[in-house]
Design an enzyme around this catalytic site. Structure first.
Site, PDB file in Angstrom:
ATOM      1  CG  ASP A   1      -8.581  -5.873   2.284  1.00 68.12           C
ATOM      2  OD1 ASP A   1      -9.412  -4.966   2.159  1.00 68.12           O
ATOM      3  OD2 ASP A   1      -7.621  -5.814   3.072  1.00 68.12           O
TER       4      ASP A   1
ATOM      5  CE1 TYR B   1      -2.255  -4.065   5.081  1.00 62.77           C
ATOM      6  CE2 TYR B   1      -3.542  -5.191   3.409  1.00 62.77           C
ATOM      7  CZ  TYR B   1      -3.471  -4.540   4.622  1.00 62.77           C
ATOM      8  OH  TYR B   1      -4.603  -4.389   5.382  1.00 62.77           O
TER       9      TYR B   1
ATOM     10  CE  LYS C   1      -7.574  -2.235   3.901  1.00 72.31           C
ATOM     11  NZ  LYS C   1      -6.687  -3.330   3.505  1.00 72.31           N
TER      12      LYS C   1
ATOM     13  CB  SER D   1      -7.827  -9.809  12.472  1.00 72.42           C
ATOM     14  OG  SER D   1      -6.811  -8.957  12.009  1.00 72.42           O
TER      15      SER D   1
ATOM     16  CG  HIS E   1      -4.691   1.354   6.235  1.00 73.68           C
ATOM     17  ND1 HIS E   1      -3.838   0.719   5.367  1.00 73.68           N
ATOM     18  CD2 HIS E   1      -5.016   0.418   7.161  1.00 73.68           C
ATOM     19  CE1 HIS E   1      -3.661  -0.527   5.759  1.00 73.68           C
ATOM     20  NE2 HIS E   1      -4.363  -0.735   6.844  1.00 73.68           N
TER      21      HIS E   1
END
Ligand SMILES: NC(=O)c1ccc[n+]([C@@H]2O[C@H](COP(=O)([O-])OP(=O)(O)OC[C@H]3O[C@@H](n4cnc5c(N)ncnc54)[C@H](OP(=O)(O)O)[C@@H]3O)[C@@H](O)[C@H]2O)c1
Length: 313
Positions: free
Chosen positions: A43, A48, A77, A210, A110
Site C-alpha cells: 500500500d 508518503y 493514491k 491503521s 486519497h
C-alpha cells in the site's frame, strides 16, 4: 495467502504492507523483507513521499526474476492537491514511474477533499495555522479523470479512501466505473459496521487502515489497541501476538488489511496471523469493543469535518 475477489474479478491479497511513515532509508528494506516473507500487496501513496525508494526495490526484485510484476498487488493514491482533472493523469504517471512498476493494480482518491495546489506542490497548504486551504472541485469530475486511467491501461482499477456513505453517493450513480475499494480507518475501536455493510451491498470492498492503532501517529492520551485487555486475553489463548489478532480479525470479517511495519520481527509476525483461526466467541468479544474512536480525524489536524454525521456516532 488469502485473496478476496473484487467487483472487477481481480483477486486482491487480503493482507498487504502499509508504508505511511516508513522513513526513507527504512522503507525499501521493509518492502524487501515483506516480499521475501511472502507479502504480495503493498500500500503506497504519493503523499508518503517514499515511492521512489519502494520503486528501487521493486525494480531489483523484477530484474532478479524472483517475483513477476503480475504477482504483486500495488496500490497508490491521488493526493488532495491533484484533484483538478488535468492533473490526474500526469501525477498518476509520476507515481508509476517512481514505483517502477509499469501500472498500478489500484489507484485511490486519497480523501474526499481537495486542497489548493501551490507552485511548490506543498502537500499541506494552509490558509492559516489551523486551517487547510481547500478548493471546490466536485468529486465526480476527479472521478471521471480517474476512470480515464483505467481506459488508458495505467491502472487496473480505481477506488476511494476516507469516504463516508454520503460522499460515496456523490459519485456512485454518475460513475461509469464503480469504485472497487473504500480504504478507511478500521479496528475494534472504530468498526464502522454500517459503512462496511453499505459498501459490501454496493460491491465495494473495505480495506482497513491503521488496524493496529497507528502507533506512529497516536497521541499520548489515545487508547492502545495493542494493550487492550480483551485483545491481549484472546492473543494469550491462541499463543500469538495482539497484533496478529487485530489483523486476522479484519480478514475474518472479509476486509483486506494493510498493517504498516518496518521492523523485521513485526513484518514477519503480522504475516503469520494467517495461520490463526478466531472462534465465533473471539469475534463476538472483539465486536463489543467498538467505541467509535478515530485515531486519525482531520477535524483535529486540518480543521476539516470530513466525516460529518459519521463523526457523531
Ligand atoms: N488512506 C489513508 O488515508 C490512510 C491513512 C492511514 C494509513 N493508511 C495506510 O494504512 C497503513 C497502516 O496504518 P498506520 O500506518 O496508520 O498504522 P498501523 O498499521 O495501525 O500501525 C503501525 C505501527 O504499528 C507497529 N507495528 C507493526 N506491527 C507490529 C507488531 N506485530 N507488534 C507491535 N507493533 C507493530 C509499527 O511499528 P514499526 O513500523 O516500527 O515496525 C508502527 O509503529 C499505512 O501505513 C498506510 O499504508 C492509509
Amino acid at each position: 495467502m488469502e485473496y478476496v475477489e473484487l467487483n472487477t474479478k481481480q483477486k486482491m491479497p487480503a493482507l498487504g504492507i502499509g508504508t505511511w511513515k516508513s522513513k526513507k532509508g527504512e522503507v525499501g528494506k521493509a518492502v524487501k523483507i515483506a516480499l521475501e516473507t511472502g507479502y504480495r500487496h503493498i500500500d503506497c501513496a504519493y503523499a508518503y513521499e517514499n515511492e521512489d525508494e519502494i520503486g528501487e526495490i521493486l525494480k531489483e526484485t523484477f530484474d532478479q526474476g524472483k517475483i513477476k510484476r503480475e504477482d504483486i498487488w500495488i496500490t497508490s493514491k491521488l493526493w488532495n492537491i491533484f484533484h483538478d482533472p488535468k492533473d490526474v493523469q500526469p501525477i498518476c504517471e509520476k507515481t508509476i514511474k517512481d514505483l517502477q512498476c509499469g501500472y498500478l493494480d489500484l489507484y485511490l482518491m486519497h480523501c474526499p477533499v481537495c486542497f489548493e495546489k501551490r507552485e511548490n506542490l506543498e502537500l499541506f497548504p494552509r490558509k492559516d495555522e489551523n486551517t487547510m486551504s481547500t478548493v471546490n472541485i466536485p468529486l465526480i469530475e476527479t472521478w471521471h479523470a480517474m476512470e480515464k486511467l483505467v481506459e488508458l491501461g495505467l491502472v487496473k482499477s480505481i477506488g476511494i479512501s476516507n469516504f463516508t456513505k454520503e460522499k460515496i453517493e456523490e459519485i456512485y450513480e454518475k460513475a461509469k466505473i464503480k469504485p472497487v475499494i473504500n480504504q478507511v480507518e478500521n479496528h475494534p475501536y472504530l468498526q464502522q459496521e454500517e459503512l462496511c455493510q453499505y459498501c459490501r451491498k454496493n460491491g465495494i470492498q473495505i480495506t482497513a487502515y491503521s488496524p493496529l492503532g497507528t502507533s506512529d501517529s497516536k497521541k499520548e492520551e489515545d487508547p492502545s489497541l495493542l494493550q487492550d485487555p480483551v485483545i491481549n486475553e484472546i492473543a494469550k489463548k491462541h499463543n500469538v501476538s495482539s497484533a496478529q489478532i487485530l489483523i486476522k480479525w479484519q480478514i475474518q470479517r472479509g476486509n483486506t488489511v494493510i498493517p504498516k511495519a518496518v521492523k523485521p520481527e513485526h513484518i514477519k509476525d503480522n504475516f503469520d496471523c494467517q495461520n490463526i483461526k478466531l472462534t465465533e466467541e473471539d469475534m463476538k468479544q472483539i465486536a463489543t469493543l467498538d467505541r467509535h474512536f478515530r485515531f486519525l480525524n482531520p477535524l483535529n489536524f486540518w480543521n476539516i469535518d470530513m466525516y460529518g454525521e459519521a463523526n457523531k456516532k
